[in-house]
Design a protein around this motif. Structure first.
Motif, PDB file in Angstrom:
ATOM      1  N   GLU A  23       0.808  -1.223   0.000  1.00  0.00           N
ATOM      2  CA  GLU A  23       0.000   0.000   0.000  1.00  0.00           C
ATOM      3  C   GLU A  23       0.838   1.269   0.000  1.00  0.00           C
ATOM      4  O   GLU A  23       0.375   2.323   0.420  1.00  0.00           O
ATOM      5  CB  GLU A  23      -0.938  -0.013   1.207  1.00  0.00           C
ATOM      6  CG  GLU A  23      -1.929  -1.158   1.132  1.00  0.00           C
ATOM      7  CD  GLU A  23      -2.924  -1.159   2.272  1.00  0.00           C
ATOM      8  OE1 GLU A  23      -3.076  -0.113   2.942  1.00  0.00           O
ATOM      9  OE2 GLU A  23      -3.537  -2.200   2.493  1.00  0.00           O
ATOM     10  N   GLY A  39      -0.962   5.610   1.448  1.00  0.00           N
ATOM     11  CA  GLY A  39      -2.364   5.961   1.272  1.00  0.00           C
ATOM     12  C   GLY A  39      -2.783   7.202   2.040  1.00  0.00           C
ATOM     13  O   GLY A  39      -3.744   7.870   1.663  1.00  0.00           O
ATOM     14  N   ARG A  44      -3.930   7.174  -1.921  1.00  0.00           N
ATOM     15  CA  ARG A  44      -3.880   5.931  -2.695  1.00  0.00           C
ATOM     16  C   ARG A  44      -3.818   6.159  -4.200  1.00  0.00           C
ATOM     17  O   ARG A  44      -3.075   5.497  -4.911  1.00  0.00           O
ATOM     18  CB  ARG A  44      -5.091   5.069  -2.340  1.00  0.00           C
ATOM     19  CG  ARG A  44      -5.049   3.746  -3.013  1.00  0.00           C
ATOM     20  CD  ARG A  44      -6.156   2.842  -2.542  1.00  0.00           C
ATOM     21  NE  ARG A  44      -6.061   1.597  -3.269  1.00  0.00           N
ATOM     22  CZ  ARG A  44      -7.083   0.833  -3.526  1.00  0.00           C
ATOM     23  NH1 ARG A  44      -8.278   1.149  -3.095  1.00  0.00           N
ATOM     24  NH2 ARG A  44      -6.928  -0.267  -4.204  1.00  0.00           N
ATOM     25  N   GLU A  48      -0.753   4.610  -6.389  1.00  0.00           N
ATOM     26  CA  GLU A  48      -0.957   3.630  -7.465  1.00  0.00           C
ATOM     27  C   GLU A  48      -0.410   4.150  -8.795  1.00  0.00           C
ATOM     28  O   GLU A  48       0.197   3.399  -9.565  1.00  0.00           O
ATOM     29  CB  GLU A  48      -2.431   3.245  -7.576  1.00  0.00           C
ATOM     30  CG  GLU A  48      -2.941   2.468  -6.370  1.00  0.00           C
ATOM     31  CD  GLU A  48      -2.121   1.222  -6.055  1.00  0.00           C
ATOM     32  OE1 GLU A  48      -1.763   0.467  -6.978  1.00  0.00           O
ATOM     33  OE2 GLU A  48      -1.838   1.007  -4.850  1.00  0.00           O
TER      34      GLU A  48
END
Length: 92
Positions: A23, A39, A44, A48
């Protein structure tokens, strides 16, 4: 997981290496700074996107400069990599 060298297919990245976590992503810059992005900071969506760009080897430096800059979760030790020492102004 060990840090992976950033491929820098564009040829002008300020990023030396990265480590993708479940994460988060850790990025080591060529100037020696190592930062955790997760995050919480910068979020997030950004993490990503940064993971995708890191794997692709192109566009990560530009993305960090445009979208996250200093919005990191933590500054980390260089993980066995010594950062350059500040110059004292004397020539050697």
């Amino acid at each position: 997981m060990a840090m992976e060298r950033y491929r820098d297919l564009g040829g002008n990245a300020g990023i030396a290496a990265y480590e993708i976590q479940e994460e988060a992503i850790v990025i080591r810059f060529k100037d020696g700074g190592t930062y955790l992005y997760d995050g919480r900071k910068p979020g997030r969506h950004h993490v990503e996107a940064m993971k995708r760009l890191a794997r692709a080897g192109r566009g990560l430096t530009a993305y960090v400069n445009r979208h996250v800059r200093g919005n990191y979760a933590a500054r980390l030790e260089a993980r066995g990599i010594s950062a350059p020492r500040p110059s004292d102004g004397r020539r050697r």
